[in-house]
Design a protein around this motif. Structure first.
Motif, mmCIF file in Angstrom:
data_model
loop_
_atom_site.group_PDB
_atom_site.id
_atom_site.type_symbol
_atom_site.label_atom_id
_atom_site.label_comp_id
_atom_site.label_asym_id
_atom_site.label_seq_id
_atom_site.Cartn_x
_atom_site.Cartn_y
_atom_site.Cartn_z
ATOM 1 N N LYS A 200 0.816 -1.198 0.000
ATOM 2 C CA LYS A 200 0.000 0.000 0.000
ATOM 3 C C LYS A 200 0.858 1.260 0.000
ATOM 4 C CE LYS A 200 -4.170 -1.920 2.074
ATOM 5 N NZ LYS A 200 -5.192 -1.785 3.138
ATOM 6 N N GLN A 201 0.401 2.270 -0.742
ATOM 7 C CA GLN A 201 1.107 3.534 -0.898
ATOM 8 C C GLN A 201 0.119 4.669 -0.684
ATOM 9 O OE1 GLN A 201 4.522 4.361 -1.933
ATOM 10 N NE2 GLN A 201 3.710 6.328 -1.275
ATOM 11 N N LYS A 202 0.605 5.801 -0.158
ATOM 12 C CA LYS A 202 -0.243 6.981 -0.007
ATOM 13 C C LYS A 202 -0.037 7.919 -1.191
ATOM 14 C CE LYS A 202 -0.510 7.042 5.054
ATOM 15 N NZ LYS A 202 -0.267 7.838 6.289
ATOM 16 N N HIS B 185 -4.773 1.266 -2.347
ATOM 17 C CA HIS B 185 -3.924 2.365 -1.891
ATOM 18 C C HIS B 185 -4.766 3.432 -1.183
ATOM 19 C CE1 HIS B 185 -0.594 0.706 -4.117
ATOM 20 N NE2 HIS B 185 -1.278 0.759 -5.255
#
Length: 493
Positions: free
Chosen positions: A2-4, A42
């Motif tokens: 997961k990435q912001k 995400h």
């Protein structure tokens, strides 16, 4: 993993309703990307705001015999309603004149200006600017009209909407007029002239080399923030585009809370979506500020768009040559889903796009037919629990293909929409097929996709890793009315 992400579309001028050119450009781009990233699991936020201190606000205020502040508040609300009508989900939509944001906006502008000033990054330039004695104002901003010095096409203000060039008032090729020029002094930021790894590299480098690496920070206007600590410029205020990145830093702080999303230490990926006419301004401001203020980083991804033409002329709010969201969606029964879907099929990534009213009507009615036949009617059939393994593998392949085509590093929605038509060739009453259609449609037609998703018993928004279900609660599917050319003409053209 997961990435912001923080997605920031172009900031619209609060001087009128949004039209389909605005929507199909930066706003639909930003919304599609946000939905795709969220579908993948995400954390993606979209933050935007209006460009309060644009000169076109003053122009509108004069025409409507209102104060500029009244115009900003009024059209900020109307723009918010337009975005909502088109299902553009913005997490925070900022009005810089609202009590909630006024001080914060001004503080960020002045904070970055003073940092640049202290670092010797600002220089003063003498200019020849036209003066309108009758109106008692400088002919700058929206009142500056002539031909672009680069492409020789009609241009207003400091940027060419045709080629994206940026210029100073005295460089514009002026029409004959009775105004006389006056010498003034304005401030400019020193910016890098190099741009790496971008389709905008040539435009930016050619323009900023011609401008000797200077980006305007002040303009001869009485509508805008005061220039801090510089009493020698009584006729100037801060130019909103010059420090547009200070506005974005404010948004980065809202998104990042403890750590600004644009902090050099932040892991948040930032994305900017904008029209080609704003390209040089966005880039110069971002590169200039981050070059001098090393604690910040510029955008990770830049997604420009060219314009949509309506009847071979550019959509224009000021000239009234447009199809406005308020007329087409809010005041009529036209589906926002199908409008979004049609706009996404038009390539404006590397060329001008053509919006044909006749083609839209045909597309709209054909889309209604296959939605009714392939989706809504499937819920009336008995849904099979099983689906051929072949189709399950094809769905995974189509989702991967769509994700790749909609990744911010390339973003090609006019190609990505083809995955929906590919999935249609396997139409059946399977639960799994309907789930696949919901996933593939979600970035483009969120209302219908969400309706399918909930009718299947899934919670939340369509997501690739969604396993949480509940008892399906039958929802009423939208009723689509066939559209005629006369209908479109009556509500929009």
């Amino acid at each position: 993993m997961k990435q912001k992400y923080l997605i920031i579309p172009s900031v619209p001028t609060p001087n009128g309703h949004l039209h389909l050119g605005h929507i199909g450009g930066p706003f639909l781009t930003a919304d599609i990307i946000t939905r795709v990233l969220q579908r993948q699991g995400h954390e993606a936020k979209m933050i935007c705001g209006t460009d309060t201190y644009e000169s076109f606000v003053v122009h509108k205020a004069v025409n409507e015999n209102k104060s500029s502040e009244e115009i900003c508040h009024d059209y900020h609300k109307k723009i918010a309603a337009d975005l909502q009508a088109m299902d553009i989900n913005i997490d925070t939509f900022i009005n810089p004149l609202a009590d909630e944001w006024r001080n914060q906006y001004g503080e960020w502008q002045h904070f970055i200006f003073k940092k640049l000033e202290n670092m010797g990054a600002i220089t003063a330039i003498d200019e020849q600017v036209l003066w309108d004695e009758k109106a008692k104002r400088y002919r700058v901003g929206c009142w500056l009209q002539g031909k672009c010095p680069v492409c020789k096409m009609y241009a207003e203000s400091y940027f060419c909407e045709n080629c994206g060039a940026y210029f100073r008032p005295e460089e514009l090729i002026l029409n004959k007029n009775t105004f006389f020029s006056e010498k003034t002094t304005n401030l400019f930021m020193k910016v890098p002239t190099d741009l790496v790894h971008s389709s905008l590299k040539k435009l930016y480098q050619d323009t900023m080399t011609q401008q000797k690496g200077l980006m305007r920070l002040t303009a001869n206007s009485d509508w805008g923030l005061a220039v801090p600590s510089n009493a020698s410029l009584p006729s100037s205020t801060l130019f909103s585009y010059g420090l547009i990145f200070a506005y974005f830093l404010m948004m980065g702080k809202i998104a990042g809370k403890e750590v600004n999303a644009f902090s050099i230490n932040s892991s948040v990926k930032t994305i900017s979506c904008f029209g080609i006419d704003n390209a040089v301004a966005f880039l110069a401001s971002a590169l200039g500020v981050t070059h001098h203020c090393k604690e910040y980083k510029p955008f990770d991804y830049l997604i420009p768009n060219y314009f949509y033409l309506l009847n071979n002329k550019k959509f224009s709010k000021s000239k009234g040559h447009a199809i406005f969201v308020n007329d087409l969606i809010i005041k009529s029964s036209v589906s926002s889903d199908i409008v979004r879907f049609f706009l996404a099929t038009i390539n404006v990534r590397d060329q001008v796009g053509y919006f044909s009213a006749d083609e839209f009507v045909v597309f709209y009615n054909k889309t209604i037919l296959w939605i009714n036949a392939a989706i809504i009617n499937q819920f009336k059939a008995n849904q099979d629990d099983e689906m051929p393994i072949l189709c399950d593998g094809i769905l995974k392949s189509l989702l991967k293909n769509q994700n790749d085509l909609l990744h911010p590093s390339q973003f090609l929605p006019h190609l990505a929409v083809k995955t929906i038509y590919s999935w249609l060739t396997y139409t059946c009453s399977s639960h799994q097929w309907l789930k696949g259609m919901s996933l593939l449609m979600y970035p483009f037609m969120p209302k219908l996709a969400q309706c399918i998703w909930h009718n299947l018993g899934y919670l939340g928004c369509p997501a690739e890793m969604q396993h949480e279900t509940t008892i399906p609660i039958p929802l009423t599917f939208p009723h689509y009315k066939q559209l005629s050319r006369d209908d479109l003409h009556a509500v929009a053209l």
